[in-house]
Design a protein around this motif. Structure first.
Motif, PDB file in Angstrom:
ATOM      1  N   LYS A  65       0.845  -1.192   0.000  1.00 52.71           N
ATOM      2  CA  LYS A  65       0.000   0.000   0.000  1.00 52.71           C
ATOM      3  C   LYS A  65       0.881   1.243   0.000  1.00 52.71           C
ATOM      4  O   LYS A  65       1.904   1.295   0.698  1.00 52.71           O
ATOM      5  CB  LYS A  65      -0.938   0.009   1.212  1.00 52.71           C
ATOM      6  CG  LYS A  65      -2.047  -1.036   1.122  1.00 52.71           C
ATOM      7  CD  LYS A  65      -2.985  -0.982   2.308  1.00 52.71           C
ATOM      8  CE  LYS A  65      -4.108  -2.018   2.172  1.00 52.71           C
ATOM      9  NZ  LYS A  65      -5.049  -1.686   1.081  1.00 52.71           N
ATOM     10  N   VAL A  66       0.457   2.223  -0.800  1.00 53.52           N
ATOM     11  CA  VAL A  66       1.155   3.507  -0.878  1.00 53.52           C
ATOM     12  C   VAL A  66       0.329   4.542  -0.142  1.00 53.52           C
ATOM     13  O   VAL A  66      -0.866   4.707  -0.419  1.00 53.52           O
ATOM     14  CB  VAL A  66       1.359   3.936  -2.349  1.00 53.52           C
ATOM     15  CG1 VAL A  66       2.148   5.252  -2.409  1.00 53.52           C
ATOM     16  CG2 VAL A  66       2.071   2.849  -3.143  1.00 53.52           C
ATOM     17  N   TRP A  67       0.974   5.240   0.802  1.00 56.12           N
ATOM     18  CA  TRP A  67       0.287   6.200   1.660  1.00 56.12           C
ATOM     19  C   TRP A  67       0.889   7.590   1.475  1.00 56.12           C
ATOM     20  O   TRP A  67       2.081   7.727   1.224  1.00 56.12           O
ATOM     21  CB  TRP A  67       0.443   5.816   3.136  1.00 56.12           C
ATOM     22  CG  TRP A  67       0.129   4.391   3.461  1.00 56.12           C
ATOM     23  CD1 TRP A  67       0.939   3.300   3.303  1.00 56.12           C
ATOM     24  CD2 TRP A  67      -1.098   3.888   4.020  1.00 56.12           C
ATOM     25  NE1 TRP A  67       0.312   2.155   3.719  1.00 56.12           N
ATOM     26  CE2 TRP A  67      -0.937   2.485   4.167  1.00 56.12           C
ATOM     27  CE3 TRP A  67      -2.293   4.485   4.417  1.00 56.12           C
ATOM     28  CZ2 TRP A  67      -1.941   1.676   4.694  1.00 56.12           C
ATOM     29  CZ3 TRP A  67      -3.301   3.682   4.936  1.00 56.12           C
ATOM     30  CH2 TRP A  67      -3.122   2.299   5.072  1.00 56.12           C
ATOM     31  N   SER A  68       0.064   8.584   1.645  1.00 59.63           N
ATOM     32  CA  SER A  68       0.546   9.962   1.684  1.00 59.63           C
ATOM     33  C   SER A  68       0.845  10.340   3.125  1.00 59.63           C
ATOM     34  O   SER A  68      -0.038  10.268   3.987  1.00 59.63           O
ATOM     35  CB  SER A  68      -0.499  10.924   1.114  1.00 59.63           C
ATOM     36  OG  SER A  68      -0.145  12.267   1.424  1.00 59.63           O
ATOM     37  N   ALA A  69       2.099  10.730   3.390  1.00 57.48           N
ATOM     38  CA  ALA A  69       2.458  11.165   4.742  1.00 57.48           C
ATOM     39  C   ALA A  69       1.861  12.528   5.063  1.00 57.48           C
ATOM     40  O   ALA A  69       1.798  12.924   6.227  1.00 57.48           O
ATOM     41  CB  ALA A  69       3.981  11.219   4.883  1.00 57.48           C
ATOM     42  N   VAL A  70       1.377  13.238   4.044  1.00 59.98           N
ATOM     43  CA  VAL A  70       0.780  14.560   4.251  1.00 59.98           C
ATOM     44  C   VAL A  70      -0.674  14.428   4.677  1.00 59.98           C
ATOM     45  O   VAL A  70      -1.121  15.035   5.656  1.00 59.98           O
ATOM     46  CB  VAL A  70       0.896  15.410   2.972  1.00 59.98           C
ATOM     47  CG1 VAL A  70       0.198  16.758   3.168  1.00 59.98           C
ATOM     48  CG2 VAL A  70       2.362  15.615   2.594  1.00 59.98           C
ATOM     49  N   ARG A  76      -3.044   4.325  -3.038  1.00 56.34           N
ATOM     50  CA  ARG A  76      -3.230   3.199  -3.954  1.00 56.34           C
ATOM     51  C   ARG A  76      -2.748   1.907  -3.318  1.00 56.34           C
ATOM     52  O   ARG A  76      -1.911   1.928  -2.413  1.00 56.34           O
ATOM     53  CB  ARG A  76      -2.532   3.438  -5.295  1.00 56.34           C
ATOM     54  CG  ARG A  76      -1.060   3.652  -5.231  1.00 56.34           C
ATOM     55  CD  ARG A  76      -0.535   4.173  -6.560  1.00 56.34           C
ATOM     56  NE  ARG A  76      -1.274   5.342  -7.017  1.00 56.34           N
ATOM     57  CZ  ARG A  76      -0.986   6.595  -6.650  1.00 56.34           C
ATOM     58  NH1 ARG A  76       0.013   6.825  -5.812  1.00 56.34           N
ATOM     59  NH2 ARG A  76      -1.691   7.606  -7.090  1.00 56.34           N
ATOM     60  N   THR A  77      -3.272   0.810  -3.784  1.00 50.73           N
ATOM     61  CA  THR A  77      -2.841  -0.520  -3.366  1.00 50.73           C
ATOM     62  C   THR A  77      -2.192  -1.203  -4.563  1.00 50.73           C
ATOM     63  O   THR A  77      -2.777  -1.219  -5.656  1.00 50.73           O
ATOM     64  CB  THR A  77      -4.033  -1.346  -2.861  1.00 50.73           C
ATOM     65  OG1 THR A  77      -4.610  -0.698  -1.721  1.00 50.73           O
ATOM     66  CG2 THR A  77      -3.582  -2.740  -2.448  1.00 50.73           C
ATOM     67  N   LEU A  78      -1.004  -1.736  -4.368  1.00 52.30           N
ATOM     68  CA  LEU A  78      -0.261  -2.372  -5.446  1.00 52.30           C
ATOM     69  C   LEU A  78      -0.600  -3.857  -5.473  1.00 52.30           C
ATOM     70  O   LEU A  78      -0.225  -4.608  -4.570  1.00 52.30           O
ATOM     71  CB  LEU A  78       1.242  -2.155  -5.246  1.00 52.30           C
ATOM     72  CG  LEU A  78       1.688  -0.693  -5.047  1.00 52.30           C
ATOM     73  CD1 LEU A  78       3.210  -0.617  -4.917  1.00 52.30           C
ATOM     74  CD2 LEU A  78       1.195   0.204  -6.181  1.00 52.30           C
ATOM     75  N   LEU A  79      -1.327  -4.255  -6.495  1.00 51.55           N
ATOM     76  CA  LEU A  79      -1.841  -5.621  -6.624  1.00 51.55           C
ATOM     77  C   LEU A  79      -1.102  -6.368  -7.728  1.00 51.55           C
ATOM     78  O   LEU A  79      -0.804  -5.788  -8.778  1.00 51.55           O
ATOM     79  CB  LEU A  79      -3.332  -5.595  -6.952  1.00 51.55           C
ATOM     80  CG  LEU A  79      -4.253  -4.923  -5.926  1.00 51.55           C
ATOM     81  CD1 LEU A  79      -5.653  -4.782  -6.497  1.00 51.55           C
ATOM     82  CD2 LEU A  79      -4.273  -5.716  -4.628  1.00 51.55           C
ATOM     83  N   SER A 111       2.023   6.136  -9.829  1.00 56.07           N
ATOM     84  CA  SER A 111       0.939   5.717 -10.721  1.00 56.07           C
ATOM     85  C   SER A 111       0.304   4.402 -10.301  1.00 56.07           C
ATOM     86  O   SER A 111      -0.814   4.090 -10.712  1.00 56.07           O
ATOM     87  CB  SER A 111       1.469   5.581 -12.152  1.00 56.07           C
ATOM     88  OG  SER A 111       2.372   4.478 -12.249  1.00 56.07           O
ATOM     89  N   GLY A 112       1.038   3.607  -9.513  1.00 50.76           N
ATOM     90  CA  GLY A 112       0.563   2.289  -9.125  1.00 50.76           C
ATOM     91  C   GLY A 112       0.861   1.213 -10.145  1.00 50.76           C
ATOM     92  O   GLY A 112       0.506   0.040  -9.955  1.00 50.76           O
ATOM     93  N   GLU A 113       1.520   1.579 -11.239  1.00 54.51           N
ATOM     94  CA  GLU A 113       1.811   0.627 -12.312  1.00 54.51           C
ATOM     95  C   GLU A 113       2.899  -0.354 -11.910  1.00 54.51           C
ATOM     96  O   GLU A 113       3.910   0.027 -11.308  1.00 54.51           O
ATOM     97  CB  GLU A 113       2.263   1.388 -13.562  1.00 54.51           C
ATOM     98  CG  GLU A 113       2.652   0.496 -14.728  1.00 54.51           C
ATOM     99  CD  GLU A 113       3.324   1.261 -15.851  1.00 54.51           C
ATOM    100  OE1 GLU A 113       3.605   0.637 -16.892  1.00 54.51           O
ATOM    101  OE2 GLU A 113       3.584   2.474 -15.683  1.00 54.51           O
TER     102      GLU A 113
END
Length: 372
Positions: A65-70, A76-79, A111-113
């Protein structure tokens, strides 16, 4: 004469630590919780990376999972992995992950790609280390592979371990690996040759540090060994821990080691001397899971559900930065990552007493009070 030289070197280290800016310690003491980031429900967060304002967590739920620290939001979730994620590395927005599905994946965190899926290992990818555009992966299949993360190509295969590879370090010139065969190996990846096999441990090697001069290895045999990278000779055998050394950090000849015996130790790798054992009335009550240098401070997390802050110069406990509600009854802080302005903790439990979460602690130096 040798003892006199050792004392002089130790005094130099202590003097260096005394010069570290005390203001940073005051800033860290003022840390306040900013966000609780919920995700990976009911699963273990196995790896954690931070780059700028992005946080990436990997889990045995097969995702990252990608999170914004702000904002504290999961952006996004990387699947794509079909097995648990066990290791990761990150540089700017590029994330590399390794899994029980025997693959590595290269992702664009913005981008989550999934840019590349790297095939070649025949068992779990257990460890990796990124340097520049190349990442070295170690697997339970006993091999290491060197990959170009831009092209997705495997450029080298390193064979020689006879059991699972558990830890790896790479500085762009040499690869160092440790395995369940009790061995540490130093490799020239370009020629795919093993330059030295470092023998001496009597049980599995779980952790490594490498600064270009020294290789430091931690083992289930309770010892830590310091090796000369050029000769392969054992310079020091560091004894004092009572169990597995699960994590270490090496910087400027200072080594910090975290152990399943619930202690953290600070060593001078040039002399082999233990400068401090971080324990006492406020010590961890269970195995140390992760640790990190932060200027003149040491952060450590534990199976006891806490994150503790220590003074590197004196070895004194400063305060607990995190204390989970279920500490002592199942709460665990699995991973920590810190920058000069932020601390990220991956927490949860193995028995359902604590929800899986990321804790984000922040401080703003410009908001401090008057000068002291």
């Amino acid at each position: 004469m040798d003892e006199l030289i050792d004392r002089c070197e130790t005094n130099q280290v202590k003097h260096m630590m005394q010069l570290i800016e005390p203001q940073f310690q005051r800033d860290f003491i003022s840390l306040l919780p900013k966000e609780v980031l919920m995700g990976h429900d009911g699963h273990v967060i196995t790896c954690l990376q931070v780059s700028g304002d992005l946080i990436v967590s990997g889990s045995d739920d097969n995702t990252l999972k990608v999170w914004s620290a702000v904002t504290g939001q999961c952006v996004r979730t990387l699947l794509g992995h079909t097995g648990g994620v066990w290791c990761s590395q990150m540089s700017v927005a590029t994330v590399i992950s390794g899994s029980t599905d025997r693959t590595l994946r290269v992702w664009n965190a913005e981008s989550g790609e999934c840019v590349h899926t790297l095939y070649g290992h025949t068992s779990t990818v257990r460890c990796m280390h990124l340097h520049g555009n190349r990442v070295v992966s170690g697997s339970r299949d006993t091999t290491l592979r060197v990959w170009d993360v831009v092209t997705g190509q495997c450029v080298h295969v390193l064979t020689g371990h006879v059991a699972a590879v558990r830890c790896v370090q790479y500085d762009g010139r040499r690869v160092v690996s440790g395995g369940y065969d009790y061995m540490v190996k130093i490799w020239d990846p370009e020629t795919q040759t093993c330059l030295h096999t470092l023998e001496g441990h009597t049980n599995r090697v779980y952790s490594l540090q490498f600064d270009g001069v020294y290789v430091v290895s931690g083992s289930l045999d309770t010892s830590i060994r310091v090796w000369d990278v050029e000769t392969g000779g054992c310079v020091h055998k560091l004894t004092g821990h009572q169990s597995l050394t699960s994590g270490m950090e090496l910087r400027d000849n200072l080594l910090v080691s975290g152990n399943a015996d619930s202690t953290v130790r600070v060593w001078d790798v040039r002399t082999g001397q233990c400068l401090h054992t971080l324990q006492g009335p406020n010590r961890h009550q269970s195995a140390v899971t992760c640790l990190q240098f932060c200027r003149g401070l040491v952060l450590s997390s534990s199976d006891d559900g806490t994150v503790k802050l220590w003074d590197l110069r004196t070895g004194a406990w400063i305060r607990d930065l995190v204390s989970l509600q279920s500490q002592g009854s199942g709460g665990v802080v699995w991973r920590i990552r810190a920058s000069d302005t932020r601390l990220v903790c991956a927490a949860g439990s193995r028995n359902g007493t604590e929800e899986t979460k990321l804790l984000l602690l922040d401080f703003e130096p410009e908001e401090r009070g008057g000068d002291e």
